[in-house]
Write a protein that holds these residues in place. Structure first.
Motif, PDB file in Angstrom:
ATOM      1  N   MET A 226       1.020  -1.403  -0.119  1.00 11.84           N
ATOM      2  CA  MET A 226       0.669  -0.075  -0.007  1.00 11.84           C
ATOM      3  C   MET A 226       0.841   1.399  -0.013  1.00 11.84           C
ATOM      4  SD  MET A 226      -1.394   0.159   3.708  1.00 11.84           S
ATOM      5  CE  MET A 226      -2.519   1.446   3.014  1.00 11.84           C
ATOM      6  N   GLN A 230       1.176   5.392  -5.215  1.00 13.19           N
ATOM      7  CA  GLN A 230       0.088   4.229  -6.310  1.00 13.19           C
ATOM      8  C   GLN A 230      -0.941   3.725  -6.463  1.00 13.19           C
ATOM      9  OE1 GLN A 230       2.239  -0.003  -5.320  1.00 13.19           O
ATOM     10  NE2 GLN A 230      -0.397   0.022  -4.548  1.00 13.19           N
ATOM     11  N   ASP A 231      -1.661   3.770  -5.492  1.00 17.10           N
ATOM     12  CA  ASP A 231      -3.390   3.709  -5.352  1.00 17.10           C
ATOM     13  C   ASP A 231      -3.626   4.951  -5.965  1.00 17.10           C
ATOM     14  OD1 ASP A 231      -2.055   1.184  -3.899  1.00 17.10           O
ATOM     15  OD2 ASP A 231      -2.889   1.791  -1.726  1.00 17.10           O
ATOM     16  N   ASN A 232      -3.819   5.559  -5.394  1.00 18.82           N
ATOM     17  CA  ASN A 232      -4.624   7.031  -5.342  1.00 18.82           C
ATOM     18  C   ASN A 232      -3.747   8.188  -6.563  1.00 18.82           C
ATOM     19  OD1 ASN A 232      -6.774   7.459  -5.371  1.00 18.82           O
ATOM     20  ND2 ASN A 232      -7.203   7.357  -2.986  1.00 18.82           N
TER      21      ASN A 232
ATOM     22  N   TRP B  90      -7.511  -1.109  -2.008  1.00 17.50           N
ATOM     23  CA  TRP B  90      -5.788  -0.782  -1.564  1.00 17.50           C
ATOM     24  C   TRP B  90      -4.403  -1.914  -2.553  1.00 17.50           C
ATOM     25  CZ3 TRP B  90      -3.245  -3.537   1.701  1.00 17.50           C
ATOM     26  CH2 TRP B  90      -4.292  -4.484   2.980  1.00 17.50           C
ATOM     27  N   ALA B  91      -3.709  -1.492  -2.132  1.00 18.21           N
ATOM     28  CA  ALA B  91      -3.001  -1.977  -3.111  1.00 18.21           C
ATOM     29  C   ALA B  91      -2.649  -2.142  -4.087  1.00 18.21           C
ATOM     30  CB  ALA B  91      -2.676  -3.301  -1.753  1.00 18.21           C
ATOM     31  N   ILE B  92      -3.688  -1.778  -4.766  1.00 17.86           N
ATOM     32  CA  ILE B  92      -3.592  -1.785  -6.609  1.00 17.86           C
ATOM     33  C   ILE B  92      -3.692  -0.977  -6.633  1.00 17.86           C
ATOM     34  CG2 ILE B  92      -5.655  -3.555  -8.411  1.00 17.86           C
ATOM     35  CD1 ILE B  92      -6.516  -4.567  -5.760  1.00 17.86           C
ATOM     36  N   PRO B  93      -2.097  -1.214  -7.899  1.00 15.57           N
ATOM     37  CA  PRO B  93      -2.268   0.631  -8.485  1.00 15.57           C
ATOM     38  C   PRO B  93      -3.846   1.537  -9.383  1.00 15.57           C
ATOM     39  CG  PRO B  93      -0.716  -0.980  -9.002  1.00 15.57           C
ATOM     40  CD  PRO B  93      -1.556  -1.716  -8.155  1.00 15.57           C
ATOM     41  N   TRP B  94      -3.778   2.629  -9.101  1.00 17.30           N
ATOM     42  CA  TRP B  94      -4.972   2.878  -9.127  1.00 17.30           C
ATOM     43  C   TRP B  94      -6.423   2.710  -9.329  1.00 17.30           C
ATOM     44  CZ3 TRP B  94      -5.108   7.770 -11.734  1.00 17.30           C
ATOM     45  CH2 TRP B  94      -4.619   8.362 -12.147  1.00 17.30           C
ATOM     46  N   GLU B  96      -7.538   1.651  -6.288  1.00 15.77           N
ATOM     47  CA  GLU B  96      -8.605   1.933  -4.642  1.00 15.77           C
ATOM     48  C   GLU B  96      -9.786   3.353  -4.597  1.00 15.77           C
ATOM     49  OE1 GLU B  96      -5.617   4.070  -1.327  1.00 15.77           O
ATOM     50  OE2 GLU B  96      -7.415   4.562  -0.128  1.00 15.77           O
TER      51      GLU B  96
END
Lengths: 412, 184
Positions: A226, A230-232, B90-94, B96
């Protein structure tokens, strides 16, 4: 003879706990059998203060929340405010923001490495890492005029541009840190004593990290991929496509202990250097502020209504700001701040249970709690009349390191 | 590897589970980036406070969420406006997806079920809201003060803007908490 239990109160303020916080440990011999964490010794009600000021004043107030990561809170603040107010920062400003945020990550991580070395009794390592950190502080001073509390972000842009000569200085700095990171890998990660002292200490499993809602390098060391970048993604991070640094990609498995967190932090310094290099090469031209006139900006805020969440991946983890604008006010009506340590301190209770007294400084320091530069501690005597004070506690940590060094046959 | 779901799918699951208790919803879009512009979406929902626990359970059925924050607002009226924000996938690119649920909690029944049984890490959030706003969490085990001192007077909540707020304490900052408590 029945075992006697003793209380070891650490804090409210103690060299291993950068924040005024109290850890009450019940010990049986050297083992901790019960633990209680108390916080709130210096609650400043900063959110309440922010709700009574205008947005620009509150932005600089938010910079004072944390003494080390003074760009993390303004970053979440500007991202959240821009989302709530519908302002878009110019491309050049977005790249400058990213550069400054990454410079800060480098200095924060190196500072942590020094602190952890000190807790284990490697004081020359502390001085060496902090000497290396000076270079990035000099660059931040060159770019913003300040070594701390840079006051450079603004809702809808930044207040200082990066000139050609400054960009050259940053490039020199990148070359310096490329070598310095390699040296740090040698000194920290390849050292047998450091490995023995940190492997298995403060071990956090993946499942526990998830349940305790931890974030940042603590979560990544436990193997959770996390990362807000990367996520947001936001600003230049969206162009780069940042990937979270996790130990399983580097050494094959994630054990979530103090060694893994060192690994994550050192490799993140390298990642920050790559990001800065990318931003410098692809820096767009143009203006740096969407609404340069502060009076016009405040007038726009007064007319706007909306709520939004701003997130930023600070060196220690995610910083979250929730805003609500409206009521014809030029500042936020509701402002809620979540700092990374807010969640990460949850790990102390489970991790200290069953640990040794000598490990308290490492367990406490490994999540990198926020700094507060005071020194005060309650004094307790154990059964032999010895005082367990910060120095003794530090000494216990050092003694354990020395013992390990002898066992491993490493010469001074 | 988890597969992120789209906003529409998450919304559909919430609608199925909550029915009429899902009062309204909004999907917000934000464009981020300079050269590779991408849009990410957030889900903001308004629910009935009675359906709160069910809504949280739906979150945990879809994916183990990351709790962003819990907060509340008192505008001096008859109810508190609670805001719960979760991050799914979460923890996945783009990947969340942030789901923010809001509801008005009437001041005459300030009771909410705890979520610490599902996520032990939510304890700090709930303890803070409990002492700052006076919301009682049913099932919360550790009810000690988090930020406020242990001898903080009962029935005073710093974030409240009605008669339960700290107005009289602000006026008497020269007095200690104990003096105010004794009515000196």
């Amino acid at each position: 003879m029945a075992k006697t239990q003793y209380y070891v109160p650490v804090g409210p303020i103690h060299p291993a706990l950068k924040e005024p916080i109290r850890v009450e440990a019940k010990v049986e011999g050297e083992r901790i059998v019960e633990v209680d964490v108390k916080r709130g010794f210096a609650h400043r009600g900063i959110e309440y203060m922010g709700m009574k000021r205008n947005a620009i004043q509150t932005l600089y107030l938010s910079e004072r929340i944390c003494g080390i990561c003074s760009i993390s809170h303004p970053y979440a603040f500007v991202i959240g405010s821009e989302k709530a107010l519908g302002i878009e920062a110019p491309p050049r400003a977005q790249y400058i923001r990213t550069i400054i945020a990454e410079l800060e990550r480098i200095h924060s991580h190196i500072l942590w490495l020094g602190v952890v070395a000190h807790e284990m009794g490697f004081d020359s390592l502390l001085f060496w890492t902090w000497k290396g950190r000076e270079k990035v502080l000099d660059i931040l001073e060159l770019l913003t005029g300040n070594r701390i509390n840079y006051s450079v972000f603004m809702i809808g842009g930044v207040r200082r541009d990066i000139t050609e000569s400054q960009a050259k200085a940053i490039k020199d700095m990148i070359n310096y840190y490329r070598i310095f990171t390699e040296e740090m890998k040698d000194v920290f990660l390849a050292d047998p004593v450091y490995k023995a002292r940190t492997r298995g200490v403060a071990q956090l499993s993946r499942d526990m990290a998830k349940k305790l809602n931890v974030c940042g390098p603590v979560a990544r060391a436990a193997g959770l991929r996390m990362d807000v970048r990367q996520d947001n993604p936001y600003d230049a991070y969206a162009d780069i496509g940042v990937r979270a640094v996790v130990p399983q990609d580097i050494v094959g498995e994630a054990r979530g202990d103090a060694y893994d967190i060192t690994l994550v932090r050192i490799y993140e310094i390298e990642q920050s250097l790559d990001i800065i290099e990318f931003c410098l090469e692809g820096m767009p031209e143009g203006k740096i502020m969407a609404i340069p006139n502060y009076v016009a900006l405040l007038a726009k805020i007064r007319r706007s209504e909306g709520e939004a969440i701003g997130m930023h991946e600070a060196p220690r983890g995610e910083v979250i700001h929730y805003f609500k604008y409206g009521n014809k006010r030029d500042g936020p009506v509701v402002w809620k701040v979540i700092a990374p340590s807010y969640n990460n301190i949850n790990t102390w209770g489970p991790l200290l249970l069953g640990a040794e007294v000598a490990d308290i400084p490492i367990v406490v320091a490994y999540i990198d709690p926020c700094m507060c530069c005071n020194d005060r501690v309650a004094v307790v005597r154990d059964e032999n009349g010895r005082i367990i004070d910060p120095a003794t506690l530090h000494l216990k940590a050092v003694e354990k390191t020395r013992k390990l060094r002898e066992e491993l046959g490493v010469r001074e | 590897m988890r597969e992120p779901m789209s906003v529409e799918e998450v919304l559909k699951r919430l609608q199925e589970a909550l029915g009429e208790a899902l009062l309204s919803h909004e999907v917000r879009e934000y464009t981020m980036g300079v050269r590779r512009k991408r849009t990410y979406r957030e889900l903001w929902i308004e629910i009935d406070p009675k359906a709160f626990r069910r809504a949280v359970e739906v979150m945990f059925e879809l994916d183990y969420p990351h709790l962003h924050f819990i907060t509340g607002e008192d505008d001096g009226g008859d109810s508190l406006r609670m805001v719960y924000s979760f991050g799914l996938f979460w923890a996945i690119p783009w990947g969340e997806l942030s789901v923010t649920m809001r509801f008005n909690l009437p001041k005459d029944s300030l009771v909410l079920p705890t979520i610490t049984d599902l996520m032990p890490g939510a304890e700090t959030n709930e303890r803070e809201i409990r002492e700052m706003l006076g919301v009682e969490f049913e099932g919360l085990k550790n009810k000690r003060h988090l930020f406020l001192p242990d001898d903080w007077p009962e029935g005073k909540y710093p974030w409240r803007k009605d008669e339960y707020g700290v107005e009289d304490m602000v006026k008497h900052t020269h007095k200690s908490v104990n003096e105010i408590r004794r009515g000196e």
